[in-house]
Design an enzyme around this catalytic site. Structure first.
Site, PDB file in Angstrom:
ATOM      1  N   GLU A 232      11.569 -76.991 -65.197  1.00 26.99           N
ATOM      2  CA  GLU A 232      11.107 -75.685 -65.682  1.00 26.99           C
ATOM      3  C   GLU A 232      12.036 -75.167 -66.787  1.00 26.99           C
ATOM      4  O   GLU A 232      12.603 -74.073 -66.700  1.00 26.99           O
ATOM      5  CB  GLU A 232      10.965 -74.678 -64.526  1.00 26.99           C
ATOM      6  CG  GLU A 232       9.891 -75.124 -63.544  1.00 26.99           C
ATOM      7  CD  GLU A 232       9.383 -74.052 -62.578  1.00 26.99           C
ATOM      8  OE1 GLU A 232       9.997 -72.974 -62.479  1.00 26.99           O
ATOM      9  OE2 GLU A 232       8.346 -74.301 -61.936  1.00 26.99           O
TER      10      GLU A 232
ATOM     11  N   GLU B 267       5.321 -80.225 -58.863  1.00 26.56           N
ATOM     12  CA  GLU B 267       5.402 -79.114 -57.905  1.00 26.56           C
ATOM     13  C   GLU B 267       4.005 -78.528 -57.781  1.00 26.56           C
ATOM     14  O   GLU B 267       3.392 -78.168 -58.793  1.00 26.56           O
ATOM     15  CB  GLU B 267       6.362 -78.020 -58.380  1.00 26.56           C
ATOM     16  CG  GLU B 267       7.819 -78.388 -58.248  1.00 26.56           C
ATOM     17  CD  GLU B 267       8.771 -77.247 -58.611  1.00 26.56           C
ATOM     18  OE1 GLU B 267       8.416 -76.060 -58.404  1.00 26.56           O
ATOM     19  OE2 GLU B 267       9.863 -77.552 -59.113  1.00 26.56           O
TER      20      GLU B 267
END
Ligand code: AHR
Length: 518
Positions: free
Chosen positions: A198, A319
């Protein structure tokens, strides 16, 4: 310690969980003749484990001196449950934690390991007693591939390069010798390496242009060692950020093996709502949100198809899953949530989607394996429960590395919600080792579904052996709790009638079935 078997009692014939107010009908055709050899990679049933809340400590690891039964520090009940699931790959150490993680803190004698505050996740003390050796040895014992998520946000290319050397080199170098001195002679041959996580957020708040340059720099120094070619994964977009995929593909498409994407079934990040308390609208709305992953990945794939027509770069959903408000009374930074039959529906519907796009999607990692978000298992002291999602993964493991079979059926919208439609039926099928497996989801809260299922070229229905497993609950709010008999577990599905071309059966409302045809 009260023990429950991993697979709940299997002999009872299942009846509908909800009173069926009406009955849907579906005609499902397996098109084996259209199967083109596409293999469903086992890695799409992957797991994710982060130093977050009680995922590692209390979850996977209790330490060798714990009173909780363990093998070399790994919790035995959790270990056995995961072994049963045939976990193919596990991502670690984060998540957001990865870009705060300095691997040297977690190797060497326990008493000398660095203690830090886990600032991403509630400031909890992290004593680094679970580090590189503990993780990679766990993967080895489970028979799964490790996926190391490297620190780009607060690390350096040198630090990541040396971590790879520590794990993979068999040279007599200082770094590899340090591994030997710490008790591991042979390299682990780690293949999957994430270059940050991220990067647009907790991994450094970067723009895709800047991250792409960093990827180029880090990738230069993370080298292949004898016996393993690294598979390098670029930190990917948050769900609908198509620009991230576009910029990274353009700038580093020739340097990466895969790019990731993260997708959580969250509607309002300010109030993620309770895991166990929801009305019918809350049930359907979140299933629709989960299903919105399909158009989302289609759009990422369309960008990849345009910029990488040869299909060299894979897409990893590293994820995904449900994210509810934490259970009342628990640390808000520990993301501990219960898991109901609604979560099981999200899991099955999502896996059915992934199975359709394996031309590009080569891995998916549900968040997370123990005690965090949509976990497989939950622990409390010396007790453990298997969540409804666990049972879905257990039912779906038959599709690992099997050949995808196209399926034809008429799926109409069952319900329209503000997040899109929920269909009357979701189906996915595969074949391997002389057997066909079909997984079906009936999302309806109150309608059973009469299914006729036929196939083309496989042996005649008269000669076929058909068996099934079903996951359903008396109430979709049901979950498995500590110290009581589990309410949601898979059972043998028996009411299957043979027809001239296949089989016929009735799916109870809100149920998931996996059939085996042999
Ligand atoms: O899975 C929990 C967190 O969600 C991860 O640490 C992060 O990558 C994502 O935002």
């Amino acid at each position: 310690m009260k023990k429950f078997s991993l697979i709940c009692a299997v002999l009872a014939t299942v009846t509908a969980g909800f009173s069926a107010s009406a009955q849907q009908k579906a005609d499902v055709k397996l098109r084996e003749s259209a199967a083109d050899g596409t293999i469903i990679p086992k890695e799409i049933y992957g797991q994710f484990s982060e130093h977050l809340g009680r995922c590692i400590y209390d979850g996977l690891w209790v330490g060798k001196d714990s009173e909780i039964p363990n093998v070399d520090g790994y919790r035995l009940d959790v270990f056995n449950a995961l072994k049963e699931l045939q976990v193919p790959v596990m991502r670690w150490p984060g998540g957001c934690f990865a870009d705060d993680y300095h691997w040297m803190d977690g190797v060497g004698p326990l008493e000398q390991r660095t203690k830090i505050a886990n600032n991403n996740w509630g400031g909890t003390l992290e004593d680094n007693s679970f580090g590189t050796h503990e993780f990679l040895n766990l993967c080895e014992k489970l028979g799964c591939e490790p996926y190391i998520s490297g620190n780009v946000g607060s690390g350096t290319p040198e630090e990541l390069a040396k971590w790879v050397e520590y794990m993979n080199s068999d040279a007599p170098s200082t770094v590899a010798n340090m591994r030997r001195a710490n008790g591991r002679e042979e390299p682990w041959h780690v293949k999957y390496l994430g270059i940050g996580n991220e990067a647009w957020g907790c991994g450094g708040n970067m723009r895709p242009e800047y991250y792409s340059d960093l990827f180029r720099r880090y990738t230069t120094y993370t080298r292949d060692y004898k016996g393993e070619r690294l598979y390098k994964i670029a930190s990917g977009a948050s769900d609908y950020d198509y620009n991230w995929t576009e910029v990274c593909l353009n700038a580093i498409g020739d340097k990466m093996d895969a790019i990731a994407v993260h997708y959580y079934s969250v509607i309002d990040w300010n109030d993620k709502t309770a895991a166990t308390k929801f009305d019918d609208e809350g049930y359907y709305k979140f299933l629709a949100k989960a299903l919105d992953i399909e158009p989302t990945i289609q759009k990422h794939i369309a960008i990849m198809d345009r910029l990488d027509p040869e299909g060299k770069v894979d897409l990893l959903v590293d994820e995904w899953g449900t994210w509810w408000n934490v259970e009342p009374g628990t640390n808000p930074g520990h993301l501990y949530q219960q898991s109901t039959m609604r979560d099981a529906m999200v899991a099955a519907l999502s896996l059915n989607v992934f199975q359709k796009y394996t031309r590009r999607i080569k891995m998916a990692n549900i968040a997370q394996v123990v005690n965090v978000l949509q976990a497989m298992v939950l622990t409390k002291g010396d007790q453990m429960v298997l969540t409804p999602t666990y049972h879905v993964f257990n039912m779906y493991k038959v599709h690992q590395d099997a050949e995808f079979i196209p399926v034809e059926f008429d799926s109409k919208p069952l319900v329209w919600t503000e997040k899109g439609a929920v269909p009357t039926l979701s189906v996915s099928a595969s074949r391997k080792d002389g057997a066909i497996h079909v997984s079906l989801v009936n999302p309806s809260l109150d309608q059973a579904q009469k299914v006729t299922l036929s196939w083309e070229t496989f042996k005649s229905s008269a000669k076929a052996n058909v068996s099934g497993v079903i996951l359903s609950a008396k109430d979709v709010h049901d979950f498995n709790d500590f110290g009581v008999e589990p309410k949601v577990c898979n059972k043998e599905f028996k009411n299957i009638k043979k027809t001239a071309k296949g089989i016929e059966f009735e799916m109870p409302a809100a149920s998931i079935i996996t059939l085996e045809i042999k």
